[in-house]
Design a protein around this motif. Structure first.
Motif, PDB file in Angstrom:
ATOM      1  N   ILE A 408     -28.414  22.451  31.976  1.00  0.00           N
ATOM      2  CA  ILE A 408     -28.711  22.567  33.405  1.00  0.00           C
ATOM      3  C   ILE A 408     -28.150  21.349  34.146  1.00  0.00           C
ATOM      4  O   ILE A 408     -27.505  21.476  35.192  1.00  0.00           O
ATOM      5  CB  ILE A 408     -30.235  22.667  33.643  1.00  0.00           C
ATOM      6  CG1 ILE A 408     -30.834  23.875  32.919  1.00  0.00           C
ATOM      7  CG2 ILE A 408     -30.547  22.730  35.125  1.00  0.00           C
ATOM      8  CD1 ILE A 408     -32.357  23.925  32.954  1.00  0.00           C
ATOM      9  N   PHE A 409     -28.399  20.164  33.584  1.00  0.00           N
ATOM     10  CA  PHE A 409     -27.969  18.916  34.229  1.00  0.00           C
ATOM     11  C   PHE A 409     -26.450  18.873  34.380  1.00  0.00           C
ATOM     12  O   PHE A 409     -25.932  18.575  35.466  1.00  0.00           O
ATOM     13  CB  PHE A 409     -28.460  17.711  33.411  1.00  0.00           C
ATOM     14  CG  PHE A 409     -28.237  16.389  34.081  1.00  0.00           C
ATOM     15  CD1 PHE A 409     -29.228  15.814  34.855  1.00  0.00           C
ATOM     16  CD2 PHE A 409     -27.027  15.706  33.945  1.00  0.00           C
ATOM     17  CE1 PHE A 409     -29.032  14.593  35.485  1.00  0.00           C
ATOM     18  CE2 PHE A 409     -26.822  14.495  34.567  1.00  0.00           C
ATOM     19  CZ  PHE A 409     -27.828  13.931  35.350  1.00  0.00           C
ATOM     20  N   ARG A 425     -31.561  14.852  39.346  1.00  0.00           N
ATOM     21  CA  ARG A 425     -32.934  15.062  38.843  1.00  0.00           C
ATOM     22  C   ARG A 425     -33.875  15.471  39.980  1.00  0.00           C
ATOM     23  O   ARG A 425     -34.747  16.320  39.807  1.00  0.00           O
ATOM     24  CB  ARG A 425     -33.446  13.789  38.166  1.00  0.00           C
ATOM     25  CG  ARG A 425     -33.005  13.665  36.713  1.00  0.00           C
ATOM     26  CD  ARG A 425     -33.750  12.541  36.024  1.00  0.00           C
ATOM     27  NE  ARG A 425     -33.516  12.532  34.585  1.00  0.00           N
ATOM     28  CZ  ARG A 425     -34.183  13.261  33.714  1.00  0.00           C
ATOM     29  NH1 ARG A 425     -35.120  14.093  34.133  1.00  0.00           N
ATOM     30  NH2 ARG A 425     -33.919  13.180  32.414  1.00  0.00           N
ATOM     31  N   LEU A 428     -33.188  19.137  40.819  1.00  0.00           N
ATOM     32  CA  LEU A 428     -33.708  20.034  39.778  1.00  0.00           C
ATOM     33  C   LEU A 428     -35.238  20.056  39.764  1.00  0.00           C
ATOM     34  O   LEU A 428     -35.842  21.094  39.478  1.00  0.00           O
ATOM     35  CB  LEU A 428     -33.158  19.622  38.407  1.00  0.00           C
ATOM     36  CG  LEU A 428     -31.656  19.880  38.224  1.00  0.00           C
ATOM     37  CD1 LEU A 428     -31.179  19.356  36.871  1.00  0.00           C
ATOM     38  CD2 LEU A 428     -31.336  21.365  38.345  1.00  0.00           C
ATOM     39  N   PHE A 433     -37.539  22.068  37.392  1.00  0.00           N
ATOM     40  CA  PHE A 433     -36.967  21.595  36.125  1.00  0.00           C
ATOM     41  C   PHE A 433     -37.217  20.087  36.071  1.00  0.00           C
ATOM     42  O   PHE A 433     -36.616  19.328  36.835  1.00  0.00           O
ATOM     43  CB  PHE A 433     -35.465  21.871  36.048  1.00  0.00           C
ATOM     44  CG  PHE A 433     -35.106  23.332  36.028  1.00  0.00           C
ATOM     45  CD1 PHE A 433     -35.425  24.138  34.941  1.00  0.00           C
ATOM     46  CD2 PHE A 433     -34.444  23.915  37.109  1.00  0.00           C
ATOM     47  CE1 PHE A 433     -35.094  25.483  34.923  1.00  0.00           C
ATOM     48  CE2 PHE A 433     -34.109  25.261  37.091  1.00  0.00           C
ATOM     49  CZ  PHE A 433     -34.442  26.050  35.998  1.00  0.00           C
ATOM     50  N   THR A 434     -38.116  19.662  35.191  1.00  0.00           N
ATOM     51  CA  THR A 434     -38.490  18.235  35.142  1.00  0.00           C
ATOM     52  C   THR A 434     -38.319  17.679  33.729  1.00  0.00           C
ATOM     53  O   THR A 434     -38.188  18.436  32.755  1.00  0.00           O
ATOM     54  CB  THR A 434     -39.955  18.064  35.575  1.00  0.00           C
ATOM     55  OG1 THR A 434     -40.794  18.868  34.743  1.00  0.00           O
ATOM     56  CG2 THR A 434     -40.152  18.486  37.034  1.00  0.00           C
ATOM     57  N   VAL A 438     -34.345  19.403  32.006  1.00  0.00           N
ATOM     58  CA  VAL A 438     -33.031  19.404  32.670  1.00  0.00           C
ATOM     59  C   VAL A 438     -31.893  19.449  31.650  1.00  0.00           C
ATOM     60  O   VAL A 438     -30.750  19.749  32.015  1.00  0.00           O
ATOM     61  CB  VAL A 438     -32.864  18.177  33.599  1.00  0.00           C
ATOM     62  CG1 VAL A 438     -33.939  18.155  34.659  1.00  0.00           C
ATOM     63  CG2 VAL A 438     -32.817  16.883  32.816  1.00  0.00           C
TER      64      VAL A 438
END
Length: 638
Positions: A408-409, A425, A428, A433-434, A438
């Motif tokens: 995802i990152f 971050r 997200l 998304f934490t 990520v």
């Protein structure tokens, strides 16, 4: 009562999925299970079917009640045709029909007692055949297939040629024909177009058994269910009403509970301050009074703080630059595949700031048209023109724009290399998304999670024209509401394809109905489209009825001058009548808005009185519905 759950608990290791789930279902009742993605809805269904055992608690299904379950993306592996597969539901009826024909031939050769015995057996089988719709099963079968979007030309297609979505529809059709006493349906409207969803609504409303539905289709739930079981923070809450009632009542309950909690906390603090002061006096009487107050304080039943809501995504859409007024122009577009013309004569215009929904049945070419507008598929004819300074952001329902080999990152970082790690971050986190989430690979994400990643990329694009293909697919109800609010606040232009009627109602200002012979435009939301469509069909029916009759009215014997004068008078009278109507409507609108404002004030005053607050809320809803109707009438007259 046909089904009941009491204190059901399910965990996988230390991860609790369901805790103290309690509700019941009456015979013929239609109910919904709602909650965010990952709340445990499908796990609950697996417990009820016996596929997964519960850790604690119990559930009851009425003795001899049959249960039918359709999971998401249910597949059928068979070499049969569509019709043959559907026909397999009626195996017992088919066997009985064959046996009856054989017995009829056999009875022609029997006499006496043998014939009497055979006739008695024949009568029993004949009764079973009639009781199980032996004479109507074929028409029922064809009706279900057509309702789910299959034409006569599809009936002999082998299942091996069908897509996953089509196989899921066949499974649903078989389940509906089998008529179990309890139907468990997990996202039954996936893979259905609007016409098929409407057919399914009618079917389920008239269904003789009980129905329990998991669905994110709010319009669908509003039209079917009379009870909503919400799973939130692993626990269940039951609301006796449709989805809209549940949504509004949930807010009222939370607000009332929060105010009651805050009021009690304030009073507890005041009492504790008094007790401290009395003890500080350090006299026998003051200490006794402090102890008395402490005992009274211990006996007070504490109001619980409302549970915190699950994390929801946060979406803000802002165009970087403003486009020209004319954003998208399509003219005389057509497309043919394999000798089959999908559509022709397609033309429409979209202007800056408009929110336009493209609707139409499956197979009419909506996604193909979208790809033509995006220059991903060539048109056979016609013109496509984007306006000045138009920058497009595209949401693909298949999520093919996401690279499944990336995390995802890295998907965000590679698309927007100027962003810092901290900024990525933060973005997200807004899409839930934490921490280490990520770094999850795209390939391992669910459909809803991929949808959130795509929406994050759309937000970062700062495009001024959003092209969205089924953006609500896989999103839970709360995420849909976030998307609706973001689109309604968005100052750019939106064109989207959707089967989600609730979403269309909330966001669309223009409906573009795609047909094989062009586009029909409706200047409003989905309810407006339905109203105008009904008017059109009614007018067409009246025209057809009048076409066969000859008018017997005499020709008026007036001069052209007199006719013109009469027309002018009629027009002036109509204009005066119209102005009076508009004036009355404006007065009624002002009166209704005042009543709504007063209802808001009364609700605040009655915050601790549940019954009174509910009554005021219901009155307010009726007033808001009335106001919406008045606005629609006013706009129509204008």
């Amino acid at each position: 009562m046909i089904l009941a759950c009491k204190q059901l608990h399910k965990a996988y290791g230390i991860d609790v999925i369901l805790d103290k789930i309690t509700f019941h279902l009456e015979e013929k009742e239609k109910a919904a299970i709602v909650g965010v993605n990952g709340a445990g809805k499908t796990t609950l269904f697996r417990v009820l079917t016996g596929e997964t055992p519960a850790d604690h608690g119990e559930f009851y299904i009425k003795k001899d009640a049959s249960l039918g379950y359709m999971a998401q993306n249910q597949q059928i592996e068979s070499s049969r045709t569509i019709y043959e597969e559907m026909l397999s539901v009626f195996q017992k009826i088919l066997e009985t029909e064959t046996l009856l024909r054989e017995m009829e031939n056999e009875m022609g050769r029997l006499l006496g007692q043998e014939l009497s015995d055979k006739m008695e057996e024949y009568s029993f089988l004949q009764h079973f055949f009639e009781q199980n719709d032996g004479y109507s099963y074929q028409s029922r079968l064809r009706g279900v297939l057509k309702g789910l979007g299959f034409g006569e030309e599809d009936f002999n297609r082998p299942l091996t040629q069908l897509s996953g979505g089509q196989k899921t529809r066949i499974y649903l059709g078989k389940l509906l024909l089998s008529k179990p006493d309890i139907l468990l349906l997990d996202e039954p409207t996936n893979h259905l177009d609007i016409a098929s969803i409407e057919w399914l609504e009618d079917f389920l409303r008239g269904y003789e058994g009980a129905v329990l539905i998991i669905s994110h289709d709010r319009y669908f739930l509003d039209r079917i269910v009379t009870k909503v079981v919400e799973i939130e923070n692993k626990k269940s809450n039951v609301y006796n009403g449709n989805y809209s009632f549940y949504f509004n009542q949930k807010e009222i309950n939370r607000d009332v509970q929060q105010k009651a909690f805050d009021t009690q906390q304030k009073e507890l603090k005041r009492q504790e301050d008094v007790i401290r002061t009395l003890r500080a006096f350090n006299r026998e009487k003051s200490i006794k009074r402090a102890e008395s107050r402490e005992k009274a304080l211990d006996k007070i039943e504490r109001v619980d703080r409302p549970d915190s809501l699950p994390d929801h995504m946060r979406l803000t859409l802002t165009p970087l630059i403003t486009s020209g007024n004319d954003v998208l122009h399509a003219e005389e577009l057509s497309k043919t595949y394999g000798g089959n013309k999908i559509f022709q004569n397609v033309g429409f215009d979209v202007r800056r700031g408009e929110k336009a929904a493209i609707i139409g049945p499956n197979g009419v070419g909506k996604s193909t048209l979208f790809k033509m507008l995006l220059r991903e598929v060539a048109s056979d004819s016609g013109i496509i023109r984007l306006g000045t300074n138009v920058h497009v952001g595209y949401y693909d329902q298949e999520q093919q724009k996401l690279d499944e080999s990336k995390t995802i990152f890295s998907e965000i970082a590679d698309t927007y290399p100027n962003l810092t790690a901290g900024q990525i971050r933060n973005v997200l986190a807004a899409f839930v998304f934490t921490n280490d989430e990520v770094f999850k690979p795209i390939a391992a994400l669910s459909g809803g999670e991929k949808g959130r990643v795509s929406l994050a990329k759309i937000m970062l694009s700062k495009a001024n024209l959003l092209m969205l293909d089924e953006p609500t697919n896989h999103l839970d109800m709360f995420s849909k509401e976030v998307l609706e609010n973001a689109l309604n606040c968005y100052e750019g232009t939106v064109v989207y394809i959707s089967h989600d009627r609730y979403f269309i109602n909330k966001t669309a200002e223009k409906i573009l109905e795609l047909t094989p012979n062009g586009v029909v435009e409706y200047a409003g939301n989905y309810d407006y489209y339905l109203e105008k469509k009904a008017d059109y069909l009614r007018n067409e029916a009246e025209k057809a009825k009048d076409a066969g009759s000859t008018s017997l009215a005499p020709t008026p014997n007036t001069s052209e001058t007199k006719t013109d004068w009469l027309k002018q008078k009629e027009q002036q009278a109509a204009e005066r009548k119209l102005a009076a109507k508009i004036s009355r409507l404006e007065q009624e609108i002002e009166k209704t808005e005042t009543a709504i404002a007063k209802a808001d004030d009364n609700m605040a005053l009655a915050s601790t009185d549940y019954t009174k607050a509910q009554q005021i809320f219901e009155e307010k809803i009726k007033l808001e519905e009335k106001l919406e109707l008045l606005y629609a009438q006013w706009e129509e007259l204008q």
